[in-house]
Design an enzyme around this catalytic site. Sequence first.
Site, PDB file in Angstrom:
ATOM      1  CD  GLU A  94      33.775  50.261  46.325  1.00  0.00           C
ATOM      2  OE1 GLU A  94      33.763  51.037  45.360  1.00  0.00           O
ATOM      3  OE2 GLU A  94      34.600  49.343  46.461  1.00  0.00           O
ATOM      4  CG  HIS A 269      50.322  35.820  36.804  1.00  0.00           C
ATOM      5  ND1 HIS A 269      50.896  37.042  36.558  1.00  0.00           N
ATOM      6  CD2 HIS A 269      50.298  35.692  38.163  1.00  0.00           C
ATOM      7  CE1 HIS A 269      51.200  37.634  37.703  1.00  0.00           C
ATOM      8  NE2 HIS A 269      50.859  36.821  38.693  1.00  0.00           N
TER       9      HIS A 269
END
Length: 354
Positions: A94, A269
């Site tokens: 992160e 999708h």
Amino acid sequence: MQTLSPAVSLTSAAAPAVPGRRLAFSQLAIAACVLALCVVVLGAYVRLSHAGLGCPDWPGCYGHLDVPESVRHIEAANAAWPDRPVEPEKAWKEMIHRYAAGTLGLLILALAVSAWRRRHEPGQMLALPLALVALVLFQALLGMWTVTLLLKPLIVLGHLLGGLATLGLLFWLALRQSGWQPRPAEAERRRLGGWALLALAVLIVQIALGGWTSTNYAALACPDLPTCQGRWWPPTDFADAYLPWRGLGINYEGGVLDNEARMTIHVMHRVGALLALAVLGALAWRLARSLDAGLRRGGWLLFAALVAQLLLGFGNVLLSLPLPVAVAHNAGAAVLLLVVLGLNHLLHPRRLPA
């Protein structure tokens, strides 16, 4: 009689410097574009490796500008965030993403400052660099909300789309300021320009559908192809699948939807992928038959990127979403976006001031 006045001499000496300065600006935009692509791929890697909450605070990590690693610092962090104990591997993923994003923000600020200083030069773009600064500031807010709102899908999707928008706008800026503007015949531009715009619109919608699939952890809802859990059209729940807001305080890590809602998102999708394949494939075919050599090359490049993305999508399903393939699928979407933007640059030439 033939001696130049000082004013004319200064003007003549300064004139060649403008293209050079424009080239430097374009090179800075290209560098920012490359870094933006890295940030987008890093963001996908962080999300797909379940490290989005690796640091429970923002902009630091457990109150530090880096990841706490000493025993004393880890114990203090665990005491302050007992519900989110330190996992250094996730935290570093992160923070590396945040460092890269922060560096990108500085590059974009440098572009805006440079554009402002050169705003009186012919052909210098100003509105787009300034808009990019505003977009990056909003992206920072979305990054903070991604953490503080516990991976709320609407926020994570906005952050993903904002990152791709930053990448696309930087690429567009670099193209428009580069001076590279081949001009296909007017007939070719009229015949293909509308198709290129349609392809861009369809691709953006498909990227959004893919982002919603990922942020709701629905990528494995249909583990078979071409059916979904053995059915061509499984039970669906559109109301729950596309509910944008579920209130505060919910931890979305791992997803909160039931099986029907996740299947709905996954199937849509796939439907979007079929539409994108049809539109982008038609554009690639038309470009490959163009009389212009540059457009033909662009058509084959689009075809290659489209096939690669399709194969990566199949791989995600058939191999149960391996991390390298999933990250590559995200990178493939970014590459497709850049290819389609490049084609729009060719087919919609910039009109410079006289």
